[in-house]
Design an enzyme around this catalytic site. Structure first.
Site, PDB file in Angstrom:
ATOM      1  N   ARG A 320       0.849  -1.204   0.000  1.00  0.00           N
ATOM      2  CA  ARG A 320       0.000   0.000   0.000  1.00  0.00           C
ATOM      3  C   ARG A 320       0.876   1.243   0.000  1.00  0.00           C
ATOM      4  NH1 ARG A 320      -5.345  -1.710   1.944  1.00  0.00           N
ATOM      5  NH2 ARG A 320      -5.524  -3.681   0.834  1.00  0.00           N
ATOM      6  N   GLU A 322       0.432   4.185   0.740  1.00  0.00           N
ATOM      7  CA  GLU A 322      -0.288   5.240   1.461  1.00  0.00           C
ATOM      8  C   GLU A 322       0.638   5.852   2.483  1.00  0.00           C
ATOM      9  OE1 GLU A 322      -3.361   2.793   2.921  1.00  0.00           O
ATOM     10  OE2 GLU A 322      -4.493   2.864   1.039  1.00  0.00           O
ATOM     11  N   ARG A 328      -1.362   1.735  12.923  1.00  0.00           N
ATOM     12  CA  ARG A 328      -1.952   0.526  12.361  1.00  0.00           C
ATOM     13  C   ARG A 328      -1.780   0.353  10.858  1.00  0.00           C
ATOM     14  NH1 ARG A 328      -8.435   1.009  12.640  1.00  0.00           N
ATOM     15  NH2 ARG A 328      -8.724   2.264  10.796  1.00  0.00           N
ATOM     16  N   HIS A 329      -0.986   1.222  10.260  1.00  0.00           N
ATOM     17  CA  HIS A 329      -0.745   1.094   8.820  1.00  0.00           C
ATOM     18  C   HIS A 329       0.718   0.824   8.525  1.00  0.00           C
ATOM     19  CE1 HIS A 329      -4.607   3.365   8.615  1.00  0.00           C
ATOM     20  NE2 HIS A 329      -4.789   2.542   7.593  1.00  0.00           N
ATOM     21  N   GLU A 474     -10.619  -2.047  12.787  1.00  0.00           N
ATOM     22  CA  GLU A 474     -10.942  -2.945  11.677  1.00  0.00           C
ATOM     23  C   GLU A 474      -9.821  -3.951  11.429  1.00  0.00           C
ATOM     24  OE1 GLU A 474     -11.357  -0.921   7.825  1.00  0.00           O
ATOM     25  OE2 GLU A 474     -10.644  -2.792   6.962  1.00  0.00           O
ATOM     26  N   SER A 477     -12.067  -6.659   5.934  1.00  0.00           N
ATOM     27  CA  SER A 477     -13.037  -6.028   5.053  1.00  0.00           C
ATOM     28  C   SER A 477     -13.465  -7.078   4.053  1.00  0.00           C
ATOM     29  CB  SER A 477     -12.344  -4.893   4.309  1.00  0.00           C
ATOM     30  OG  SER A 477     -13.070  -3.731   4.436  1.00  0.00           O
ATOM     31  N   ARG A 525      -2.451  -6.863  11.976  1.00  0.00           N
ATOM     32  CA  ARG A 525      -3.490  -6.168  12.765  1.00  0.00           C
ATOM     33  C   ARG A 525      -4.136  -7.123  13.751  1.00  0.00           C
ATOM     34  NH1 ARG A 525      -6.969  -1.716   9.796  1.00  0.00           N
ATOM     35  NH2 ARG A 525      -5.203  -0.513   9.019  1.00  0.00           N
TER      36      ARG A 525
END
Ligand code: ATP
Length: 551
Positions: A320, A322, A328-329, A474, A477, A525
């Protein structure tokens, strides 16, 4: 000159008087006295030197090291020999072995000399440790050996031979505290060429209680130091347990799905187009062109369903791009993904995923309580709670979740989506009201989900999609996917994606595909939240985030 002996003229003798010269007088009294004194001085010096030499010889004889073969640095192991001598695990040592001689490889966890005749070493293998001691004894352990042992650097790897002895009293500083090892031989296998950044004992100390996760500055520094020196950090009891549990989660995922007819697949991580959501993919050079790192196995696993695999899963890296610097990322994590054909309703997948999580939670608690306990010593946390009774897992619709937040005081207009802060708040509300750390939210607004999500048949603003939560965050998903090519193309256009740019994917549905659904779980996670490690980096071996590509 070489052959002619030098003429010796004793200093006392005087040269013969020359002819016709007057005969000299004999030495004076004073002169004689002086000479005698000098002779005495020379004699004394010679005696002293002889005495000194004798003393040195005696000392040298005493220093012959009778233990010299019982210790020292081993030559570099290049697999020269293979004696096949049994080596034991520290964990297997017990008082019934009293008197047995054992051989083991271990790290020096601590070392303490007591005078010049005794050295205590704490020897460690992974999470197990035992006290070893070396006592000077004639013909066995020499003073030199003790001195050498005391000088071993902490974290050196040694080969130790010793006799197991029942400990006179339980040794609290070792995990195997009912025995000790009386060393007879000690060799260095691998020492340190570098300064130890911190001791493993220091790295294993309990973390101070954390209130808010992301904003405690000094802790971030502490974590950075750990991550910069991850090899030492990973040696702690906590981390040894954390990664056993990481392994267990992957294993349980696999085990559960294998027993339900799933096939494990391996989809490519190199992709030709930046699909799914263009912004968050890494671009890499690919010969003369470019490629992209897969941000999930989403498209591949759906295409496997179109290829009649029926039920598939994958455990693999997910990338990712991002720039999210949160607790948490990460930019690379391990995805536990699955996809399956459904017969009537997407709740078939949702229920299977729920069954999978319950299997994981139960098994972790049953089979890994020791590891969980170990981690808790450093990261104190309330035990992870889930509903295991006949009422089953708590399932809320998105609307019900929003209502709970509104009831709790969050303005409704802030709740088009549930952001991280509200997610956590919801977690607290649910914990208080339903006594569970694990729940599902179903029926997310369609606008919040990717283009391939199946809309609800009655309300087109809602979708057949769900998220799973642990401790208010979360972890999964998932959704029913669109298996109808026309509807899929329509949804793509609705999200601004040109269907032609994903023609290979679309083609899979044009050729006929069963109704299906699935989900993606972040391994780290789940691990972080199950153990309440407070930062996802602690759940990753060598984490990758926007600021960290090494080690
Ligand atoms: P979030 O909203 O937390 O950013 P997401 O909605 O982007 O997550 P998905 O793309 O649906 O997440 O990915 C599925 C799962 O993968 C998530 O539930 C989470 O467990 C995990 N995950 C997603 N992004 C990351 C990340 N950057 N680092 C670690 N795990 C992640």
């Amino acid at each position: 000159m070489a052959d002619s002996a030098p003429v010796q003229n004793p200093p006392a003798e005087q040269p013969a008087p020359a002819q016709g010269a007057e005969a000299p007088k004999g030495p004076s009294k004073n002169e004689l006295k002086k000479r005698a004194k000098e002779e005495e001085k020379a004699r004394k010096a010679a005696e002293k030197a002889a005495r000194q030499a004798e003393l040195e010889a005696q000392k040298a004889a005493a220093e012959v090291d009778y233990a010299k073969d019982f210790y020292g640095k081993l030559p570099l192991n290049q697999s020269q020999t293979r004696e096949r001598r049994e080596r034991v695990q520290i964990a297997s040592l017990n008082p019934n072995m009293d008197g047995q001689t054992v051989l083991l490889r271990a790290r020096v966890q601590t070392s303490r000399a007591q005078g010049s005749k005794m050295v205590f070493l704490n020897l460690r293998q992974r999470t197990d440790s035992v006290q070893a001691l070396l006592t000077v004894a004639p013909e066995k352990v020499s003073k030199q050996m003790a001195k050498w042992a005391a000088s071993l650097q902490i974290e050196s790897i040694v080969l130790a031979e010793g006799v197991v002895r029942k400990a006179p009293e339980f040794i609290k500083s070792a995990t195997v505290g009912d025995v000790e090892l009386h060393l007879t031989k000690l060799y260095l296998i691998s020492g340190l060429d570098s300064i130890l950044p911190f001791t493993v004992d220091d790295a294993n100390r309990p973390e101070p209680p954390e209130t808010e996760v992301e904003d405690v500055q000094f802790k971030r520094v502490l974590l950075d130091t750990r991550l910069n020196n991850r090899v030492v950090d990973l040696r702690t009891q906590t981390n040894q347990a954390v990664f056993k549990l990481q392994h267990a989660i992957g294993q349980l995922f696999r085990e559960y799905l294998d027993s339900r007819g799933f096939t494990e697949i391996h989809s490519p991580k190199l992709q030709g187009a930046a699909t799914e959501s263009g912004a968050s993919v890494f671009q890499v050079s690919y010969f003369k062109g470019k490629a992209f790192l897969a941000q999930s196995p989403q498209l591949a696993k759906q295409m496997a369903i179109a290829a009649d695999f029926e039920r598939v899963y994958e455990i693999g890296p997910v990338f990712r791009a991002e720039d999210s610097n949160t607790h948490r990322h990460m930019t690379e994590f391990i995805g536990l993904d699955l996809e399956m054909a459904i017969e009537e309703h997407y709740h078939e997948v949702m229920e299977l995923l729920d069954g999978l999580f319950l299997h994981m939670f139960r098994s972790l608690k049953e089979k890994y309580s020791k590891e969980i306990e170990t981690v808790r010593k450093q990261f104190p946390a309330e035990e992870f709670k889930w509903r295991d009774g006949p009422e089953g897992t708590l399932k809320l619709s998105f609307k019900e979740a929003v209502d709970l937040l509104v009831e709790d005081g969050v303005p409704r207009e802030d709740l088009d989506d549930i952001d991280t802060v509200n997610e956590k708040r919801l977690g607290r509300i649910v914990r208080a009201k339903y006594d569970t750390d694990y729940f599902i939210i179903d029926k997310f607004p369609l606008a919040l989900r990717p283009f391939y999500t199946m809309p609800d048949p009655e309300d087109p603003t809602v979708s057949n999609s769900y998220d799973f939560f642990m401790r208010g965050e979360e972890i999964l998903s998932g959704a029913q996917r669109i298996h109808d090519a026309k509807l899929l193309a329509e949804q793509m256009r609705g999200k601004g994606i040109d269907p032609a740019s994903m023609s290979y994917y679309l083609e899979a549905f044009k050729l006929g595909c069963p109704p299906h659904g699935g989900g993606g779980i972040g391994l780290e996670r789940v691990l972080m939240l199950f153990l309440k490690l407070n930062n996802i980096r602690r759940a990753s071996l060598f984490p990758r985030d926007p600021k960290r590509l090494e080690p």
